[in-house]
Enzyme design. Structure first.
Site, PDB file in Angstrom:
ATOM      1  N   GLY A 132      -2.483   0.498   3.941  1.00  0.00           N
ATOM      2  CA  GLY A 132      -3.233  -0.482   3.177  1.00  0.00           C
ATOM      3  C   GLY A 132      -2.531  -1.830   3.223  1.00  0.00           C
ATOM      4  N   SER A 133      -2.675  -2.578   2.135  1.00  0.00           N
ATOM      5  CA  SER A 133      -2.310  -3.991   2.184  1.00  0.00           C
ATOM      6  C   SER A 133      -0.825  -4.259   2.376  1.00  0.00           C
ATOM      7  CB  SER A 133      -2.757  -4.671   0.891  1.00  0.00           C
ATOM      8  OG  SER A 133      -4.130  -4.460   0.727  1.00  0.00           O
ATOM      9  N   THR A 134       0.041  -3.299   2.030  1.00  0.00           N
ATOM     10  CA  THR A 134       1.466  -3.568   2.249  1.00  0.00           C
ATOM     11  C   THR A 134       1.724  -3.890   3.704  1.00  0.00           C
ATOM     12  OG1 THR A 134       1.811  -1.190   2.459  1.00  0.00           O
ATOM     13  CG2 THR A 134       2.343  -2.168   0.339  1.00  0.00           C
ATOM     14  N   PHE A 135       0.842  -3.379   4.561  1.00  0.00           N
ATOM     15  CA  PHE A 135       1.007  -3.587   5.996  1.00  0.00           C
ATOM     16  C   PHE A 135       0.755  -5.040   6.384  1.00  0.00           C
ATOM     17  CE2 PHE A 135      -0.041  -2.646  10.520  1.00  0.00           C
ATOM     18  CZ  PHE A 135       1.090  -1.908  10.818  1.00  0.00           C
ATOM     19  N   LYS A 136       0.075  -5.755   5.483  1.00  0.00           N
ATOM     20  CA  LYS A 136      -0.256  -7.158   5.783  1.00  0.00           C
ATOM     21  C   LYS A 136       0.999  -7.999   5.954  1.00  0.00           C
ATOM     22  CE  LYS A 136      -4.715  -7.019   3.401  1.00  0.00           C
ATOM     23  NZ  LYS A 136      -5.339  -7.109   2.079  1.00  0.00           N
TER      24      LYS A 136
END
Lengths: 368, 644
Positions: B293-297
Site C-alpha cells: 500500500g501507500s508506504t511503498f510510495k
C-alpha cells in the site's frame, strides 16, 4: 648304527618348560573371570590345566624313555587305530558335537579329539613309510601316490567333522615330511595346484569359511559377526604396546574376547605382557623349531630324521597359524597355541610328541 | 643312502630357513599391530570398553545489546541406569519410583533391561536439581546422574519469534536458536566408565570426565527496552482492535541493526509443544508478504526526487479523484479527490493519482530499477530462517496500468522487513544496509568478545540530498498529512501511512485491510525506523493513519526517550483538524493561591495533593504542552504555616 644313549637336548627341554609355565600363568589370567562367572571358581581352568600339564609331563617323561624305533615297528597299527577313532567320532551317539563340529569322543573331562591323535599318528606312519620307501619317493605312482592316498583319507575324515584347522595342520605337516624326504619339486608344484583347488572347493562348499576369509581381509566390514573375533583379538594385542598392561590386567578377557584361554590366549599374552612378552614366546617357539630340526639333522637314521621333522613341523605350523590368526594375518581357523592354550587332549598329545622328539635327541650322532 | 641323506639335510636347512623367516614375519606383524596400529586400536578398544554418561553442554545465553538476559539455561539433570551394575533391582526400583514418581514396574523394567545404559525417560529426564540430589542420595550403584539443562526464557513470550526455542535435546529448532545453533550449542562432555562385555564395571580403570564446552553467548542488536515498548504497544493494539495479526519492527537506520521485532499471535517458547506449528514457524516480520500500500510510495517519491522528475514545492498536480490509465480509472482513496495541490501536498495526502503521475514520469525501467535497488524482490539477508522475497511484476509484463499501480504500492508484494530496510535507506542518506540481529559473540563465562559483527552496507541507492528531501516530505506527512496520528510533541517524526488490501484467490477482500505505518525520527538525523502493521483491525476505520500511526508514534517517542535521544524544539507545527486535541502550554501557577486559580478560569482539570491553599509545585511543569481540558496536578501547602 646305534650309538650310546646321550642326555636329552637341554635347550629344547628348557624352552618347553618355559612355555608351559608361561602357559599356566596365562591360562589363569585369561580364564579367571570366566571361571568365576561360569564355574564360580577363578582357578577352575588353572586347576584343570595343571592336571593336564602334569599328565603331559608324565606322557613326555615316559615316551622320552621309549626308543623311537618302537613307533616304527608299530606305526601301521597306530595308524589303523587312529583311523578307527576318526570313523567312530563321526557316528552320532559316540562322537560329541562341540562348537559346531563332531570332534570329540569319550565323556566329560575324559573326552579326546581323535583328529589330534591322527596328526601324530600320521607323522609316525608317514615317517616310517618314507624312510622305508625313500628310493621310490621320486616315483609318483609307486612312491608318492600311495602316501598321498593315506594322507587324503585321514584329511577327508577330519573334514567330515568338520575341522578345517586340524586337517590343514595335519596335511601341512605331511607336506613338510614329503618335501624333506626328497619328493620331487615338480610333483610338489602339481600337488600345490591340486591342493589349492581342493582348498577352494572346500571353501566354496561351506560359505562360513569364505566369510572367515573375507572378514580377515577387512574385519571391520562386519564387526559384529564374522569380523568379531579378529577385532576383539586386535583390541587386546594393539593396546598391549611394548610392555603390556601388566599380568592380570587384560580388559579383553572380560568377555569381549570369546574363549580367551584357548585359541586367543596369545592375544591376552600380548595385551598383558606387550611386545616384549609375546615376542619372547615367539622366540621360545623359534628355539623349539631350531632344536627340533637339529634333532632331525643329527638323528642316527632316516626314520628318526623324518619323525623329528614331522613333530617339529606339526608344532610349528600350529604356532604359525595361531599367532597369525591372533594378529590378523590369517583367517580364523580354530587352532590352539601349542603348550599355552588351555585344553587337555591337545596338550597331553603335544607333550607326548615332544617326548618322542626328546628320545630322538638322545640318539643324536655328531654328523661330520 | 648317503646321497639321499644329503638331500634330506639340504631340505631340512631349507625348512629351518623358512621357519626363521616365518618367525621374523610373526614378530614384524606383532610389532606392527602393537606399535603402528597400537594407538588406533587402543582408541577403538577404549570406545568399545567405555560407556558414556553424557554431560550436556550449556547452550550459550542470548542477551540484548546491553546484556539483559533473553534466553538462558536452568540445570535439569537426567537419570541414567547401568542395569548390570545394579545389585538389587527390585529394591532400587522401589526407591527410584518413589523419588521420580514413576510406576515401580516401569522402573524395574528399566533397571533390568538388557542394555549397558538406559535413560529413565521421560520421568527421569530433565528433572529438577532437588530431585537429582534425592536420587544421588539413594546411593544406588549403577545409577548415574547426567548433567543436563533446559532452556529458559525469563521474559516469556517476549521476542519469541526472533529467539525461537530449543528442543528436548537442547537443539535449536526455530528462530535464532536454530540459525545460530552451531555456535550456541557447545559440545557435550561425558563421564565414561569402563565396562566388561557384560556391562559390569571394569576394575582398575578410573572413570573419565570430559568437561562439556559451553556454547558462545550471543549478544543481540535488540534493545530490550525498545522491545518492551513494542511488545506493550502490540498488546494494547491486540486488546483494542482484536486484529487477525499484528507486527512491528524497529531498526537503527544507520547500521541495519534490528532494535526490536515482534508479532502477534506470539507464543511462550517453553510451551511450544502446545502451540500450532504455524504460530511459531511464521515470523511475520520477515516471513509474511503482502501489498504494502501507500508506504511503498516512499520508494516512488525517492526515485522521482533522485531522478529530478519533480519539484515538491513548485510542481502542481490536480486530483479530480481519479486518474485514467489505458482506459481504466484508478481512483484516489479520497472520494472527489484532493483538487489542486503541490507535490508536497500529494505526498502529505498520500494522493494516488499524484503518485501515478510520478510513476509515469519515471517510466517503467527507472522505477523498477529503484525498486530493486531498494532491496525488493530479494531477501534482505537478515540472520533468520524463513525470510520471504516478495513478488514484483515481471518487467516484460509491465504495461502502463501495472506501472501506475506499482507507483502507489499495489500489485507488488513485499515483506515488512524489506519495507523497513528500504525506508531506512531512503532516510539515512541513501545507504541500503543488511538488517541483522547478532551483534557480538561472547565467551561463555568471561564475557570476552570473540567476534563482533559490523554493519553491511549493500549499496547507496539515492544521494544524501535526495534523502534529505524525502525526510522533509515525510515529516510533513506526519505534521500536516495522513500521518498526523504519529505526531509526537518534541520529536520530529517523519513517516508514511499504508492501507493495503488483502488479496485472496486473486480478489481483494472487502473491509479487510492490513493497515500500516512506517515512521522514523528525529527527521533531521533518524536514529530509529519503526514499522507497524495491524491485520484486519475490528471496530475501527481501517486506515493506517488512524490505527497504525499512533502506535508508531508511541513506539518512537518512548524508544527515543529510553535511547537517550533529546527532544527538539524546532519541529514542524502540527496542523489541526476539528477532531484533533488542542495542545496548550501549561501556565506557571506555582505560588498562586487556590482563590487566584479559581478566578483565572484555566481550561484544565485540577487535582490537588496535600493540604493548604498555596501551590508549591505543579505537574506538568510550566511551558510543557498539555491537552486542552487535561489534568494538572497541584501540590499544595499552607503558606501562612510555612511563612511562620
Amino acid at each position: 648304527m646305534r650309538k650310546e644313549i646321550q642326555p636329552v637336548d637341554k635347550i629344547l627341554l628348557t624352552s618347553l618348560i618355559c612355555l608351559l609355565v608361561i602357559g599356566l600363568f596365562m591360562v589363569y589370567s585369561a580364564s579367571s573371570a570366566l571361571g568365576e562367572f561360569s564355574q564360580n571358581d577363578p582357578f577352575y581352568f588353572l586347576k584343570r590345566q595343571f592336571i593336564f600339564t602334569t599328565a603331559g609331563f608324565a606322557a613326555m617323561a615316559a615316551l622320552m624313555r621309549v626308543d623311537y624305533w618302537f613307533w616304527q615297528r608299530w606305526s601301521l597299527l597306530v595308524l589303523v587305530f587312529c583311523f578307527i577313532f576318526l570313523v567312530l567320532v563321526l557316528i552320532p551317539g559316540i562322537g560329541m558335537v562341540r562348537g559346531g563340529a563332531r570332534s570329540w569322543i569319550g565323556a566329560g573331562a575324559f573326552s579326546i579329539q581323535p583328529a589330534e591323535f591322527m596328526k601324530l599318528g600320521m607323522i609316525i606312519y608317514l615317517a616310517h613309510y618314507l624312510a622305508r620307501y625313500q628310493k621310490r619317493i621320486t616315483d609318483f605312482r609307486r612312491g608318492l601316490f600311495p602316501a598321498l592316498l593315506r594322507i587324503f583319507a585321514a584329511f577327508a575324515l577330519i573334514m567330515m567333522q568338520p575341522d578345517l584347522g586340524t586337517g590343514a595342520v595335519m596335511a601341512g605337516t605331511c607336506f613338510v615330511l614329503l618335501f624333506v624326504a626328497g619328493a620331487r619339486i615338480r610333483h610338489f608344484f602339481a600337488l600345490a595346484g591340486a591342493g589349492l583347488l581342493g582348498f577352494i572347493g572346500l571353501i566354496a562348499s561351506a560359505p562360513y569359511r569364505m566369510q572367515r576369509i573375507t572378514s580377515f581381509l577387512d574385519p571391520w566390514s562386519d564387526p559384529l559377526e564374522t569380523g568379531f573375533q579378529i577385532i576383539q583379538s586386535l583390541y587386546a594385542v594393539g593396546p598391549g604396546g611394548l610392555f603390556g598392561l601388566g599380568f592380570g590386567d587384560s580388559r579383553q578377557k572380560y568377555y569381549y574376547l570369546p574363549e580367551p584361554q584357548t585359541d586367543f590366549i596369545f592375544a591376552i599374552l600380548a595385551e598383558e605382557a606387550g611386545f616384549i612378552g609375546a615376542g619372547f614366546v615367539v622366540l621360545l617357539f623359534g628355539i623349539l623349531l631350531w632344536r627340533g630340526l637339529t634333532a632331525a639333522m643329527t638323528a642316527p637314521d632316516m626314520y628318526g630324521s623324518l619323525l623329528a621333522t614331522g613333530i617339529c613341523g606339526m608344532i610349528f605350523l600350529q604356532v604359525l597359524i595361531n599367532i597369525g590368526v591372533v594378529t590378523g594375518l590369517f583367517p580364523v581357523t580354530g587352532i590352539t597355541l601349542p603348550f599355552l592354550s588351555y585344553g587337555g587332549s591337545s596338550l597331553t598329545l603335544l607333550m607326548a610328541a615332544v617326548g618322542i622328539l626328546l628320545n630322538i635327541t638322545r640318539h643324536r650322532t655328531d654328523y661330520h | 643312502m648317503r646321497v639321499s641323506f644329503v638331500t634330506v639335510r639340504k631340505r631340512l636347512f631349507f625348512v629351518l630357513a623358512v621357519g626363521a623367516v616365518a618367525i621374523v614375519v610373526l614378530l614384524l606383524r606383532l610389532g606392527f599391530v602393537q606399535f603402528s596400529m597400537g594407538d588406533w586400536l587402543s582408541e577403538l578398544a577404549r570406545d568399545s570398553w567405555s560407556r558414556d554418561v553424557p554431560f550436556e553442554a550449556e547452550r550459550g545465553e542470548i542477551l540484548d545489546r546491553n546484556g539483559e538476559v533473553l534466553a538462558t539455561n536452568v540445570s535439569a539433570p537426567s537419570v541414567i541406569a547401568a542395569p548390570r551394575q545394579i545389585e538389587d533391582p527390585e529394591q532400587s526400583a522401589e526407591q527410584l519410583a518413589d523419588v521420580l514418581g514413576a510406576g515401580e514396574d516401569k522402573v524395574y523394567e528399566w533397571l533390568t533391561k538388557n542394555q549397558s545404559l538406559v535413560r529413565l525417560s521421560p520421568e527421569g529426564r530433565k528433572i529438577s536439581k532437588e530431585k537429582a540430589k534425592e536420587v544421588r542420595d539413594l546411593e544406588i550403584e549403577g545409577i548415574y546422574i547426567a548433567e543436563d539443562n533446559k532452556r529458559h526464557y525469563p521474559k516469556g513470550k517476549y521476542l519469541s519469534h526472533v529467539l525461537g526455542f530449543a528442543g528436548i535435546d537442547n537443539q535449536g529448532l526455530t528462530g535464532l536458536e536454530q540459525y545460530y545453533d552451531d555456535k550456541l550449542k557447545g559440545e557435550a562432555g561425558r563421564v565414561s566408565f569402563f565396562s566388561d562385555a557384560k556391562g559390569r564395571k571394569l576394575e582398575g580403570m578410573a572413570d573419565e570426565y570430559e568437561e562439556p564446552t559451553p556454547g558462545e553467548d550471543l549478544s543481540l542488536t535488540i534493545d530490550a527496552k525498545v522491545q518492551t515498548i513494542i511488545e506493550r504497544e502490540l498488546d494494547i493494539a491486540e486488546a483494542t482492535y482484536n486484529p487477525d495479526g499484528a507486527l512491528a519492527i524497529a531498526m537503527d537506520p544507520d547500521s541495519g541493526e534490528i532494535l526490536g521485532m515482534s508479532s502477534r499471535p506470539d507464543f511462550h517458547p517453553e510451551e511450544f509443544r502446545d502451540i500450532p506449528a504455524e504460530v511459531y514457524n511464521q515470523n511475520k516480520p520477515v516471513w509474511s508478504q503482502y501489498e504494502p500500500g501507500s508506504t511503498f510510495k516512499i520508494i516512488t517519491l525517492a526515485a522521482a526526487l533522485e531522478e529530478g522528475k519533480v519539484d515538491l514545492e513548485n510542481d502542481h498536480f490536480n486530483d479530480p479523484g481519479y486518474i485514467e490509465v489505458s482506459g481504466t480509472k484508478l481512483h484516489c482513496w479520497k472520494k472527489g479527490g484532493h483538487g489542486e495541490q503541490t507535490f508536497l501536498e500529494v505526498v502529505q495526502n498520500s494522493c494516488n493519482p499524484g503518485f501515478v503521475a510520478l510513476g509515469e514520469r519515471l517510466g517503467k525501467d527507472t522505477l523498477f530499477d529503484y525498486i530493486e535497488n531498494f532491496g525488493f524482490g530479494k531477501k534482505t539477508g537478515i540472520d533468520l530462517q524463513g525470510e520471504g522475497t516478495g513478488i514484483l511484476f515481471d518487467r516484460e509484463n509491465v504495461g502502463p496500468l501495472e506501472l501506475a499501480t506499482t507507483a502507489f504500492g499495489q500489485g507488488v508484494s513485499v515483506t515488512p522487513l524489506q519495507q523497513v530496510t528500504a525506508v531506512a535507506a531512503a532516510v539515512n542518506g541513501g545507504y541500503l544496509y543488511e538488517p541483522y540481529l547478532a551483534k557480538e559473540w561472547l565467551e561463555a563465562d568471561s564475557g570476552t568478545v570473540i567476534e563482533a559483527n559490523t554493519p553491511t552496507m549493500r549499496q547507496q541507492v539515492i544521494s544524501e540530498e535526495t534523502s534529505d528531501e524525502v525526510r522533509n516530505a515525510l515529516e510533513h506527512v506526519v505534521a500536516k498529512g495522513t500521518g498526523r496520528g504519529a505526531f509526537v510533541d518534541g520529536y520530529r517524526i517523519g513517516g508514511k501511512t499504508g492501507t493495503a488490501q488483502k488479496a485472496v484467490d486473486g480478489k481483494y477482500l472487502e473491509n479487510n485491510h492490513i493497515v500500516s505505518f512506517i515512521g522514523f525520527a528525529p527527521a533531521n538525523d533518524p536514529e530509529i525506523v519503526v514499522y507497524t502493521a495491524i491485520d484486519n483491525p475490528k471496530d475501527t476505520l481501517q486506515f493506517g493513519g488512524i490505527v497504525a500511526a499512533p502506535i508508531v508514534g508511541n513506539i518512537i517517542s518512548d524508544s527515543l526517550s529510553v535511547m537517550g535521544v533529546e527532544k527538539q524544539q524546532d519541529q514542524l507545527e502540527k496542523e489541526r483538524n476539528w477532531d484533533d486535541e488542542v495542545l496548550v502550554e501549561t501556565p506557571d501557577v506555582t505560588g498562586k493561591s487556590l482563590k487566584e486559580l479559581h478566578e483565572a478560569y484555566y481550561p484544565f482539570q485540577i487535582e490537588k495533593e496535600g493540604e493548604g491553599n498555596v501551590v508549591i509545585a505543579q505537574s506538568p511543569k510550566a511551558g510543557e504542552k498539555i491537552r486542552e481540558g487535561g489534568t494538572i496536578r497541584l501540590y499544595l501547602d499552607d503558606k501562612s504555616n510555612s511563612s511562620d
